[in-house]
Design a protein around this motif. Structure first.
Motif, PDB file in Angstrom:
ATOM      1  N   ARG A 215       7.221   2.726  -6.925  1.00  0.00           N
ATOM      2  CA  ARG A 215       7.532   3.127  -8.305  1.00  0.00           C
ATOM      3  C   ARG A 215       8.842   3.921  -8.359  1.00  0.00           C
ATOM      4  O   ARG A 215       9.590   3.824  -9.337  1.00  0.00           O
ATOM      5  N   GLU A 216       9.132   4.685  -7.330  1.00  0.00           N
ATOM      6  CA  GLU A 216      10.420   5.375  -7.263  1.00  0.00           C
ATOM      7  C   GLU A 216      11.565   4.363  -7.178  1.00  0.00           C
ATOM      8  O   GLU A 216      12.591   4.515  -7.843  1.00  0.00           O
ATOM      9  N   VAL A 217      11.375   3.335  -6.373  1.00  0.00           N
ATOM     10  CA  VAL A 217      12.382   2.278  -6.255  1.00  0.00           C
ATOM     11  C   VAL A 217      12.579   1.584  -7.592  1.00  0.00           C
ATOM     12  O   VAL A 217      13.718   1.355  -8.038  1.00  0.00           O
ATOM     13  N   LEU A 218      11.477   1.256  -8.263  1.00  0.00           N
ATOM     14  CA  LEU A 218      11.572   0.592  -9.559  1.00  0.00           C
ATOM     15  C   LEU A 218      12.297   1.472 -10.574  1.00  0.00           C
ATOM     16  O   LEU A 218      13.148   0.992 -11.335  1.00  0.00           O
ATOM     17  N   GLY A 219      11.987   2.760 -10.580  1.00  0.00           N
ATOM     18  CA  GLY A 219      12.650   3.676 -11.498  1.00  0.00           C
ATOM     19  C   GLY A 219      14.148   3.727 -11.254  1.00  0.00           C
ATOM     20  O   GLY A 219      14.948   3.713 -12.212  1.00  0.00           O
ATOM     21  N   GLN A 220      14.551   3.769  -9.994  1.00  0.00           N
ATOM     22  CA  GLN A 220      15.975   3.795  -9.664  1.00  0.00           C
ATOM     23  C   GLN A 220      16.654   2.479 -10.049  1.00  0.00           C
ATOM     24  O   GLN A 220      17.807   2.476 -10.510  1.00  0.00           O
ATOM     25  N   LEU A 221      15.951   1.384  -9.867  1.00  0.00           N
ATOM     26  CA  LEU A 221      16.486   0.080 -10.267  1.00  0.00           C
ATOM     27  C   LEU A 221      16.771   0.033 -11.770  1.00  0.00           C
ATOM     28  O   LEU A 221      17.848  -0.375 -12.210  1.00  0.00           O
TER      29      LEU A 221
ATOM     30  N   ASN B 242       0.805  -1.220   0.000  1.00  0.00           N
ATOM     31  CA  ASN B 242       0.000   0.000   0.000  1.00  0.00           C
ATOM     32  C   ASN B 242       0.844   1.280   0.000  1.00  0.00           C
ATOM     33  O   ASN B 242       0.510   2.252   0.670  1.00  0.00           O
ATOM     34  N   CYS B 243       1.941   1.280  -0.782  1.00  0.00           N
ATOM     35  CA  CYS B 243       2.789   2.477  -0.916  1.00  0.00           C
ATOM     36  C   CYS B 243       3.303   2.546  -2.356  1.00  0.00           C
ATOM     37  O   CYS B 243       4.506   2.471  -2.603  1.00  0.00           O
ATOM     38  N   GLU B 244       2.366   2.682  -3.291  1.00  0.00           N
ATOM     39  CA  GLU B 244       2.706   2.592  -4.714  1.00  0.00           C
ATOM     40  C   GLU B 244       3.726   3.644  -5.140  1.00  0.00           C
ATOM     41  O   GLU B 244       4.652   3.344  -5.900  1.00  0.00           O
ATOM     42  N   GLU B 245       3.574   4.868  -4.681  1.00  0.00           N
ATOM     43  CA  GLU B 245       4.490   5.929  -5.107  1.00  0.00           C
ATOM     44  C   GLU B 245       5.929   5.600  -4.712  1.00  0.00           C
ATOM     45  O   GLU B 245       6.851   5.739  -5.517  1.00  0.00           O
ATOM     46  N   ARG B 246       6.112   5.158  -3.474  1.00  0.00           N
ATOM     47  CA  ARG B 246       7.455   4.782  -3.013  1.00  0.00           C
ATOM     48  C   ARG B 246       8.016   3.641  -3.859  1.00  0.00           C
ATOM     49  O   ARG B 246       9.181   3.662  -4.275  1.00  0.00           O
TER      50      ARG B 246
END
Length: 280
Positions: free
Chosen positions: A243-249, A237-241
């Protein structure tokens, strides 16, 4: 239709659209608040909100051998069956699936059936199921898929970040006093699925951003063939966080395939709100 049926359990956290597209069958674990069993259609935001105000964690229970047997009975007569389950170190689901397999064989089933312990959870399991389903779709022989999945279990990894320690404390996995001290000091737990399939703490890091950066770095330390591999990110339940992690990955490591989802109620029970998981 493929000649191989891939079956898993509801802890895999694969997006429903993907499950439908690949023809994957799901055997559900149940989640209870007290005596009340949660509906599979329960909205996740409602689940996390309720979990915050309950004094005790919800209880999860694995499907019975009969649940698996009845799911196996529904498979087409000309299909072989491959079951990939939640880690046996975390749940009895794997053992019940094996018992379901024995019931099926006793009933006269003559096809091939294999039950594999994933030794992981959430999208760690989901990555393996996705890979098996894509191979089945490409008409890879049954024995080759089983071999590949067993190899993948040895070479894959799952990392967890917990934003809150409340669920770990409620579940009795962390002393309440120590947990309170860690919370005051803003200590975050970085965890992973061990080789045996249990969840172990690998680092304690102060601050959310530092913990997430360290988790991303751990992926780079262990994965090399990014252009051939799958990366998966799940969140509680923290989609924004997430997606930021995925983008950095993806900025650092050019994975070929990407899976992204919200954790379901089974894994969310233990992760608590705000958690992020990375699997490859």
């Amino acid at each position: 239709m493929t000649t191989i049926k891939i079956i898993t359990d509801s802890s895999c956290d694969l997006p429903q659209m993907m499950v439908d597209e690949l023809g994957i069958s799901i055997v559900p674990l149940s989640v209870h608040f007290g005596e009340e069993c949660m509906s599979p259609q329960m909205e996740l935001c409602e689940f996390y909100a309720r979990m915050k105000v309950e004094s005790a964690l919800p209880k999860t229970s694995s499907p019975s051998p009969l649940h698996f047997f009845h799911k196996f009975e529904k498979v087409e007569v000309d299909q072989d069956i491959l079951v990939i389950s939640l880690s046996s170190a975390l749940s009895s689901t794997y053992h019940h699936a094996v018992m379901g397999k024995e019931l099926l064989l006793e009933s006269g089933y003559t096809g091939q059936i294999e039950v594999i312990d994933s030794r992981t959870a959430s999208l760690g399991l989901g990555v393996l199921v996705y890979k098996a389903a894509k191979m089945a779709e490409a008409h890879v022989p049954f024995a080759k898929i089983v071999e590949e999945i067993r190899h993948s279990i040895k070479t894959s990894g799952t990392f967890f970040f917990l934003d809150t320690l409340e669920n770990v404390i409620k579940g009795g996995r962390l002393d309440r006093v120590r947990g309170a001290v860690a919370s005051v000091l803003n200590i975050k737990l970085l965890m992973k699925a061990s080789d045996e399939g249990s969840v172990e703490v690998i680092e304690k890091i102060r601050g959310t951003q530092q913990a997430l950066k360290r988790m991303i770095a751990k992926v780079g330390e262990t994965v090399h063939d990014f252009d051939k591999d799958v990366i998966a990110v799940a969140h509680s339940n923290c989609e924004e966080r997430a997606r930021e992690v995925l983008g950095q990955l993806l900025e650092k490591y050019p994975f070929r395939h990407v899976l992204f989802s919200n954790m379901g109620t089974v894994i969310g029970t233990y992760a608590g709100e705000g958690g992020v998981l990375i699997a490859y």
